[in-house]
Design an enzyme around this catalytic site. Structure first.
Site, mmCIF file in Angstrom:
data_model
loop_
_atom_site.group_PDB
_atom_site.id
_atom_site.type_symbol
_atom_site.label_atom_id
_atom_site.label_comp_id
_atom_site.label_asym_id
_atom_site.label_seq_id
_atom_site.Cartn_x
_atom_site.Cartn_y
_atom_site.Cartn_z
ATOM 1 N N GLY A 113 0.764 -1.241 0.000
ATOM 2 C CA GLY A 113 0.000 0.000 0.000
ATOM 3 C C GLY A 113 0.793 1.288 0.000
ATOM 4 O O GLY A 113 0.238 2.371 -0.105
ATOM 5 N N HIS A 114 2.130 1.217 0.110
ATOM 6 C CA HIS A 114 2.938 2.447 0.214
ATOM 7 C C HIS A 114 4.089 2.431 -0.784
ATOM 8 O O HIS A 114 5.224 2.174 -0.410
ATOM 9 C CB HIS A 114 3.488 2.592 1.627
ATOM 10 C CG HIS A 114 3.991 3.957 1.932
ATOM 11 N ND1 HIS A 114 5.312 4.329 1.781
ATOM 12 C CD2 HIS A 114 3.351 5.054 2.387
ATOM 13 C CE1 HIS A 114 5.467 5.586 2.156
ATOM 14 N NE2 HIS A 114 4.291 6.045 2.532
ATOM 15 N N ILE A 115 3.951 2.627 -1.917
ATOM 16 C CA ILE A 115 2.930 3.121 -2.825
ATOM 17 C C ILE A 115 2.701 2.016 -3.863
ATOM 18 O O ILE A 115 3.689 1.482 -4.378
ATOM 19 C CB ILE A 115 3.412 4.412 -3.519
ATOM 20 C CG1 ILE A 115 3.740 5.512 -2.514
ATOM 21 C CG2 ILE A 115 2.474 4.862 -4.616
ATOM 22 C CD1 ILE A 115 2.608 6.087 -1.675
#
Length: 157
Positions: free
Chosen positions: A65-67
């Site tokens: 999720g990052h990124i």
């Protein structure tokens, strides 16, 4: 322009680990996803210097999720990794039990990205050691380039 290094990064023998992840767990309470420090290359309690590392893998919780499609190690986790290095130093130097928590983070600058596959080397220098409050400066490197710097304050809680 980055500050002068606390020590020459080439002086760190990365083939020798002085403190393993398991030994860190005997002092620091963080576990599972929250344990950010993989090992320590050296600790010099007399000079107040230390160097530890974090190896970034592509299967870690933050990667998805990052990124998405371009994972970047979160800055807050760099700060946490540095805090765990300082915690180990302070706890072993003062021969204390308990928990050294965050008291503050100052002068933080991110100078580059850290991605899966990188080894983040944290070099710390103690600035102040007191019975309740401890302050240390940190520099983070990837491939001999400074990617992070800051000052961390720890408080016994």
């Amino acid at each position: 322009m980055p500050p002068q290094p606390f020590i020459d990064i080439d002086e760190i023998d990365q083939s020798k680990i002085a403190v393993t992840r398991e030994q860190i767990c005997q002092v620091n309470p963080q576990r599972y996803e929250c344990q950010q420090l993989d090992g320590i290359f050296f600790i010099d309690h007399d000079r107040g210097l230390m160097a530890g590392f974090r190896d970034l893998r592509d299967d870690e919780f933050w990667v998805r999720g990052h990124i998405p499609g371009r994972p970047v190690f979160p800055g807050v986790l760099m700060i946490e990794c540095a805090a765990q290095l300082f915690s180990y130093f302070v706890m072993t130097k003062m021969n204390k039990k308990g928990f050294l928590g965050f008291g503050g983070v100052d002068k933080v600058k991110f100078r580059g990205q850290v991605v899966p596959g990188d080894r983040l080397i944290m070099i710390g220098k103690m600035l102040e050691m007191r019975p309740r409050r401890n302050v240390g400066a940190v520099q983070g490197y990837v491939n001999k380039q400074m990617v992070f710097e800051g000052v961390i304050t720890g408080m016994f809680i």
